[in-house]
Design a protein around this motif. Sequence first.
Motif, PDB file in Angstrom:
ATOM      1  N   LEU B  91      14.378  -7.133 -14.691  1.00  0.00           N
ATOM      2  CA  LEU B  91      14.188  -8.522 -14.267  1.00  0.00           C
ATOM      3  C   LEU B  91      14.218  -9.419 -15.491  1.00  0.00           C
ATOM      4  O   LEU B  91      13.701  -9.052 -16.541  1.00  0.00           O
ATOM      5  N   THR B  92      14.844 -10.583 -15.353  1.00  0.00           N
ATOM      6  CA  THR B  92      14.790 -11.514 -16.476  1.00  0.00           C
ATOM      7  C   THR B  92      13.555 -12.406 -16.360  1.00  0.00           C
ATOM      8  O   THR B  92      13.104 -12.961 -17.348  1.00  0.00           O
ATOM      9  N   ALA B  93      13.024 -12.530 -15.162  1.00  0.00           N
ATOM     10  CA  ALA B  93      11.778 -13.263 -14.996  1.00  0.00           C
ATOM     11  C   ALA B  93      11.100 -12.781 -13.720  1.00  0.00           C
ATOM     12  O   ALA B  93      11.745 -12.210 -12.848  1.00  0.00           O
ATOM     13  N   GLY B  94       9.806 -13.024 -13.612  1.00  0.00           N
ATOM     14  CA  GLY B  94       9.088 -12.715 -12.380  1.00  0.00           C
ATOM     15  C   GLY B  94       8.520 -11.318 -12.353  1.00  0.00           C
ATOM     16  O   GLY B  94       8.657 -10.542 -13.297  1.00  0.00           O
ATOM     17  N   THR B  95       7.837 -11.012 -11.231  1.00  0.00           N
ATOM     18  CA  THR B  95       7.198  -9.699 -11.103  1.00  0.00           C
ATOM     19  C   THR B  95       7.420  -9.162  -9.701  1.00  0.00           C
ATOM     20  O   THR B  95       7.628  -9.907  -8.747  1.00  0.00           O
ATOM     21  N   ILE B  96       7.369  -7.849  -9.621  1.00  0.00           N
ATOM     22  CA  ILE B  96       7.388  -7.169  -8.331  1.00  0.00           C
ATOM     23  C   ILE B  96       6.161  -6.281  -8.317  1.00  0.00           C
ATOM     24  O   ILE B  96       5.949  -5.507  -9.248  1.00  0.00           O
ATOM     25  N   SER B  97       5.338  -6.412  -7.292  1.00  0.00           N
ATOM     26  CA  SER B  97       4.183  -5.526  -7.262  1.00  0.00           C
ATOM     27  C   SER B  97       3.898  -5.089  -5.840  1.00  0.00           C
ATOM     28  O   SER B  97       4.230  -5.770  -4.868  1.00  0.00           O
ATOM     29  N   LEU B  98       3.319  -3.910  -5.757  1.00  0.00           N
ATOM     30  CA  LEU B  98       2.908  -3.367  -4.481  1.00  0.00           C
ATOM     31  C   LEU B  98       1.394  -3.302  -4.526  1.00  0.00           C
ATOM     32  O   LEU B  98       0.832  -2.626  -5.393  1.00  0.00           O
ATOM     33  N   VAL B  99       0.729  -4.057  -3.640  1.00  0.00           N
ATOM     34  CA  VAL B  99      -0.729  -4.133  -3.731  1.00  0.00           C
ATOM     35  C   VAL B  99      -1.363  -3.645  -2.435  1.00  0.00           C
ATOM     36  O   VAL B  99      -0.759  -3.719  -1.360  1.00  0.00           O
ATOM     37  N   ASP B 100      -2.582  -3.125  -2.539  1.00  0.00           N
ATOM     38  CA  ASP B 100      -3.309  -2.726  -1.330  1.00  0.00           C
ATOM     39  C   ASP B 100      -4.091  -3.936  -0.801  1.00  0.00           C
ATOM     40  O   ASP B 100      -3.940  -5.043  -1.316  1.00  0.00           O
ATOM     41  N   GLU B 101      -4.943  -3.717   0.235  1.00  0.00           N
ATOM     42  CA  GLU B 101      -5.555  -4.895   0.870  1.00  0.00           C
ATOM     43  C   GLU B 101      -6.520  -5.642  -0.045  1.00  0.00           C
ATOM     44  O   GLU B 101      -6.775  -6.819   0.150  1.00  0.00           O
ATOM     45  N   THR B 102      -7.034  -4.955  -1.071  1.00  0.00           N
ATOM     46  CA  THR B 102      -7.939  -5.650  -1.987  1.00  0.00           C
ATOM     47  C   THR B 102      -7.179  -6.379  -3.088  1.00  0.00           C
ATOM     48  O   THR B 102      -7.785  -6.999  -3.954  1.00  0.00           O
ATOM     49  N   GLY B 103      -5.857  -6.276  -3.081  1.00  0.00           N
ATOM     50  CA  GLY B 103      -5.071  -6.967  -4.090  1.00  0.00           C
ATOM     51  C   GLY B 103      -4.859  -6.143  -5.352  1.00  0.00           C
ATOM     52  O   GLY B 103      -4.354  -6.638  -6.346  1.00  0.00           O
ATOM     53  N   LYS B 104      -5.265  -4.848  -5.280  1.00  0.00           N
ATOM     54  CA  LYS B 104      -5.101  -3.979  -6.450  1.00  0.00           C
ATOM     55  C   LYS B 104      -3.699  -3.371  -6.426  1.00  0.00           C
ATOM     56  O   LYS B 104      -3.222  -2.938  -5.387  1.00  0.00           O
ATOM     57  N   SER B 105      -3.063  -3.343  -7.582  1.00  0.00           N
ATOM     58  CA  SER B 105      -1.721  -2.779  -7.654  1.00  0.00           C
ATOM     59  C   SER B 105      -1.753  -1.270  -7.513  1.00  0.00           C
ATOM     60  O   SER B 105      -2.709  -0.625  -7.919  1.00  0.00           O
ATOM     61  N   PHE B 106      -0.690  -0.731  -6.936  1.00  0.00           N
ATOM     62  CA  PHE B 106      -0.559   0.721  -6.866  1.00  0.00           C
ATOM     63  C   PHE B 106      -0.283   1.269  -8.248  1.00  0.00           C
ATOM     64  O   PHE B 106       0.236   0.589  -9.117  1.00  0.00           O
ATOM     65  N   GLU B 107      -0.639   2.542  -8.386  1.00  0.00           N
ATOM     66  CA  GLU B 107      -0.598   3.195  -9.694  1.00  0.00           C
ATOM     67  C   GLU B 107       0.808   3.293 -10.291  1.00  0.00           C
ATOM     68  O   GLU B 107       1.031   2.983 -11.454  1.00  0.00           O
ATOM     69  N   ASN B 108       1.759   3.710  -9.485  1.00  0.00           N
ATOM     70  CA  ASN B 108       3.098   4.001 -10.000  1.00  0.00           C
ATOM     71  C   ASN B 108       4.017   2.789  -9.863  1.00  0.00           C
ATOM     72  O   ASN B 108       3.729   1.866  -9.104  1.00  0.00           O
ATOM     73  N   PRO B 109       5.128   2.797 -10.587  1.00  0.00           N
ATOM     74  CA  PRO B 109       6.088   1.700 -10.424  1.00  0.00           C
ATOM     75  C   PRO B 109       6.573   1.595  -8.973  1.00  0.00           C
ATOM     76  O   PRO B 109       6.626   2.597  -8.260  1.00  0.00           O
ATOM     77  N   VAL B 110       6.897   0.384  -8.554  1.00  0.00           N
ATOM     78  CA  VAL B 110       7.286   0.138  -7.163  1.00  0.00           C
ATOM     79  C   VAL B 110       8.464   1.018  -6.743  1.00  0.00           C
ATOM     80  O   VAL B 110       8.536   1.484  -5.614  1.00  0.00           O
TER      81      VAL B 110
END
Lengths: 219, 239
Positions: B91-110
């Motif tokens: 990515l040249t800008a921005g983020t991609i994240s996978l989060v659970d219901e508490t807003g915590k990111s998952f451990e591994n890359p998406v």
Amino acid sequence: MVALLKREVQIAWRSGGGALTGVLFFLAVVTVFPFAVGPDTKLLSHLAPAILWIGALLASLLGLDRMFAQEREDGSLDVLVMQGHPLMAVFFVKAFAHWLMSGLPLVLATPLFGIMLNLSPLGIGATMVTLLAGTPAISFIGAAGASVAVKLPRGGMLISVLVLPLVIPVLVFGIAAITGALQDPAPFTAPFLLLCAITLFTSVLGPLAASVMLRHSAD
Amino acid sequence: MAVIGRLFQDVKGPFVVCRYVAFSAMRQRVLRVNTIPMKLRVENMALSRAGHQVVGDVDFTLSAGEALIVTGENGSGKSTTLRGIAGLLPLTAGTISLVDETGKSFENPVREYCHYLGHQNGMKPSLSVRENLEFWQKFMGEKLLSVDEALEEVDLTHTLELPYHYLSAGQKRRVAIARLLVSDRPIWILDEPTSGLDAQSVSVFTSLAKTFVEDDGILIAATHLPLGLEKTQTLEIGA
């Protein structure tokens, strides 16, 4: 990972019998040398280890261009790099499979070709052992070269040009070890251990370079 | 076992609660296991090719059970967008994240939670259909359907032992779709999944996509085809 190794071997075995092409190419190189050298059996047996090593080197380069380019063309590379497996381990397995199907058959064919070149039994043994220790390095360095040329439609030539200078140390110590085994004052152990060290070193560095290259050159 | 818990029916009498498993004539398989609530969040994503920005300011959030249809003209950057989400392009800008219901990111890359089906099918011509699918199942892990079951879903059981290059273009695509079914992934990223498919196979695919989304999958697809999904967002590239 075992599944990947099995798949690689199956593909190499089915698509044109990778092992056989390498050995045939090796045979072709080895048979033309005596014609170039002339009818001097003493000179021939003196040159035999070098001829066998050059032949094995060139035969090992065959199929390197397909290592990653084919995966990229059919879309498998995308899926391979997306998984949780360490990419370096994936490419180590791929390079090892390349050696199994190209380097190992050459080692096994060496005794036969050694006889054709008037090489002594001790010489044949020494050549086999050094080829066994040295040819994996060619596949591992080749993996790094193949990853650089992955996007080029005719990458084979470029890979050879990239890889050959890097395998010169392998050649130097391989031949030095054979000389050590055949002539008395020269040592065998020291160059042979260095050869093994190069193979171990490249087994880490080659897949690492390939993984960095393919992770960051995605398109 | 064709029906697994999906078609439960509660019949509540005054004193008794009976639970039946309804067997329907239609095959219906669960296309997700271990569902945990999750959200795929893409913020201000921008992607470049050869130093040239192709896609910019892509912004969306998808919850489990939602689909995103990516549309746009040819060459507008649909594939680039999908490859970016799949982690195949930096990515040249921005983020991609996978989060659970508490807003915590998952451990591994998406990317490790995604199935990606691009223009190419990712199958080896010299291996048989079974060998191809078995390899991907072992390599990707998280077994979902068996190879036979997955092929049954795309009506190709008869090709199991054939070399992959014997198949027609449409059949090849269907085998590639079967790859999505052999391993469990919460996100499917599909680039023109129905290219080369006939009407019959398209409807098979649509019902698979529907089942997947209903089973709390997240579907991102570049397609012009109405998938008939309820919770669908649209992302128009190059608009």
